[in-house]
Design an enzyme around this catalytic site. Sequence first.
Site, mmCIF file in Angstrom:
data_model
loop_
_atom_site.group_PDB
_atom_site.id
_atom_site.type_symbol
_atom_site.label_atom_id
_atom_site.label_comp_id
_atom_site.label_asym_id
_atom_site.label_seq_id
_atom_site.Cartn_x
_atom_site.Cartn_y
_atom_site.Cartn_z
ATOM 1 N N TYR A 1 0.812 -0.812 0.111
ATOM 2 C CA TYR A 1 -0.267 -0.086 -0.145
ATOM 3 C C TYR A 1 0.622 1.092 0.071
ATOM 4 O O TYR A 1 1.737 1.068 1.086
ATOM 5 C CB TYR A 1 -1.199 0.290 0.901
ATOM 6 N N PRO B 1 -17.043 -4.135 2.081
ATOM 7 C CA PRO B 1 -17.905 -4.484 2.755
ATOM 8 C C PRO B 1 -19.193 -3.761 1.237
ATOM 9 O O PRO B 1 -20.917 -3.944 1.775
ATOM 10 C CB PRO B 1 -18.394 -3.716 4.050
ATOM 11 N N LEU B 2 -18.973 -2.650 1.024
ATOM 12 C CA LEU B 2 -19.812 -1.860 -0.074
ATOM 13 C C LEU B 2 -19.720 -2.115 -1.521
ATOM 14 O O LEU B 2 -20.295 -1.790 -2.694
ATOM 15 C CB LEU B 2 -20.174 -0.498 0.022
ATOM 16 N N GLY C 1 -19.306 -3.911 -5.968
ATOM 17 C CA GLY C 1 -20.101 -5.158 -5.737
ATOM 18 C C GLY C 1 -21.944 -4.782 -6.521
ATOM 19 O O GLY C 1 -22.421 -5.639 -6.607
ATOM 20 N N PRO D 1 -27.115 -1.073 -9.329
ATOM 21 C CA PRO D 1 -28.004 -0.091 -8.418
ATOM 22 C C PRO D 1 -29.344 -0.027 -7.699
ATOM 23 O O PRO D 1 -29.315 0.886 -6.775
ATOM 24 C CB PRO D 1 -28.349 1.286 -9.482
#
Length: 294
Positions: free
Chosen positions: A63, A214-215, A217, A220
């Site tokens: 990173y 966690p959010l 893929g 809409p």
Amino acid sequence: MTDISKAGTFKLGDRTVKRLGYGAMQLAGPGVFGPPKDRDAALAVLREAIASGVDHIDTSDFYGPHVTNQMIREALHPYPANLTIVTKVSARRGADASWLPAMSPRELTEAVHDNLRNLGLDVIEVVNLRSMHGIHGPAEGSLEPQLNTLAELQRQGLIRHIGMSNVTATQIAQGRSIAEIVCVQNQYNIAHRDDDALIDALAADGIAYVPFFPLGGFTPLQSDTLANVARKLGATPMQVALAWLLRRAPNILLIPGTSSPSHLRENLAAAELDLPADALKVLNGIGSEAEQAA
């Protein structure tokens, strides 16, 4: 201040950690490359995470590269006795910020030494081997040479425990035949639930599962459903997504990342968010919709 101990604890190697931890990836610059725009704010996030009770930080020397580990050392060294730092190896960064495989025994050994040096540690509590057979998701392929390399570094006393990331059930079984595997780190969330059976199997064996994105893929429609639930609960979509993961299985450890102190506080507040039965039913339906679409 939020009491993150309300989320419970689980074993990670020899240690028991709170289930809500912190992921350092977003402390680097855009694309997880280069320094952050506001280094002082990034250092403040790390210090606030520890002050808020976080005792599990996930990082990697790729990173930045090196950026997040160097900031962790600057902000927190000498480390609290109860702090568990987990890193990962098997990739390197190109000059164009690309992610390149670095899975040879020599590269893995150098990566472990880089993590030790930049974190200021004599031994790393957990090192995750991230499979690079698939860049954007797990793909089959032997990891025996890589696991043997980490097992040798473990025997040398440089690594206390070994974990695996971006891996399949077959690869995990291979890993467990070579060394004790204390955690698995894969993509998993309300909408992306390919690892449902794996999570339950690992829970039965006392192995931690650490989901990322966690959010990630969401379609809409799924995002709208999550947002509607969050609105009714007076919470943010991220808080609801994290609270659902905490409810999903007792072996799930969370490492949400942010470079913002206010977002850190919002994320940690998920430890105290109650999901009523009707909200859970709607959220579970997001996963069912994803299965039907597949």
